[in-house]
Design a protein around this motif. Structure first.
Motif, PDB file in Angstrom:
ATOM      1  N   PRO A  87      19.795  62.877  49.081  1.00  0.00           N
ATOM      2  CA  PRO A  87      19.545  61.304  49.288  1.00  0.00           C
ATOM      3  C   PRO A  87      17.954  61.133  49.433  1.00  0.00           C
ATOM      4  O   PRO A  87      17.463  60.225  49.054  1.00  0.00           O
ATOM      5  CB  PRO A  87      20.299  61.145  50.573  1.00  0.00           C
ATOM      6  N   GLU A  88      17.365  62.217  50.017  1.00  0.00           N
ATOM      7  CA  GLU A  88      16.024  62.229  50.191  1.00  0.00           C
ATOM      8  C   GLU A  88      15.224  62.201  48.941  1.00  0.00           C
ATOM      9  O   GLU A  88      13.930  62.152  48.809  1.00  0.00           O
ATOM     10  CB  GLU A  88      15.446  63.281  51.094  1.00  0.00           C
ATOM     11  N   ASP A  89      15.658  62.771  47.675  1.00  0.00           N
ATOM     12  CA  ASP A  89      15.056  62.493  46.566  1.00  0.00           C
ATOM     13  C   ASP A  89      14.827  60.993  46.113  1.00  0.00           C
ATOM     14  O   ASP A  89      14.226  60.774  44.862  1.00  0.00           O
ATOM     15  CB  ASP A  89      15.694  63.499  45.573  1.00  0.00           C
ATOM     16  N   THR A  90      15.413  60.042  46.651  1.00  0.00           N
ATOM     17  CA  THR A  90      15.329  58.677  46.251  1.00  0.00           C
ATOM     18  C   THR A  90      13.976  58.271  46.114  1.00  0.00           C
ATOM     19  O   THR A  90      13.368  58.175  47.281  1.00  0.00           O
ATOM     20  CB  THR A  90      16.374  58.009  47.064  1.00  0.00           C
ATOM     21  N   ALA A  91      13.571  57.777  45.120  1.00  0.00           N
ATOM     22  CA  ALA A  91      12.217  57.107  44.871  1.00  0.00           C
ATOM     23  C   ALA A  91      11.942  56.564  43.490  1.00  0.00           C
ATOM     24  O   ALA A  91      12.952  56.838  42.856  1.00  0.00           O
ATOM     25  CB  ALA A  91      11.102  58.560  45.253  1.00  0.00           C
TER      26      ALA A  91
END
Length: 117
Positions: A87-91
């Motif tokens: 989820p922290e790759d969301t960008a």
């Protein structure tokens, strides 16, 4: 004029994979470095990975072991393969090239990557 056309973004579940691509066209003699950066909401743009004309690569610690990057010099195209997405790759992911011999920067328009269940 140089144009960068990005593709491959979208919605993927955690643990999934995506392959982006960025094709450069226009007044291109040669490209020194091709790479990708990303910017999440409320954060600064950060390096994801780059690849030099000789194939040397550099990647952020946060993506090492999960993302790889390759390029096709004949097509002026760069491909990041993103595996084990979190989820922290969301960008928004932006393509970047640095031209030879001027080292001038060109940026793509950005493509959204969302990692969510």
């Amino acid at each position: 004029q140089v144009q960068l056309v990005e593709s491959g973004g979208g919605l993927v579940q955690p643990g999934g994979s995506l392959r982006l691509s960025c094709a450069a066209s226009g007044s291109i003699f040669s490209i020194n470095v091709m790479g990708w950066y990303r910017q999440a909401p409320g954060k600064e743009r950060e390096l994801v990975a780059t690849i030099d004309s000789d194939g040397s690569t550099n990647a952020a610690d946060s993506v090492k072991g999960r993302f790889t990057i390759s390029r096709d010099n004949a097509k002026n195209t760069v491909y990041p393969q993103m595996n084990s997405l979190k989820p922290e790759d969301t960008a928004v992911y932006y393509c970047n090239i640095k031209m030879h011999p001027t080292w001038r920067d060109y940026w793509g328009q950005g493509t959204q990557v969302t990692v969510s269940s």
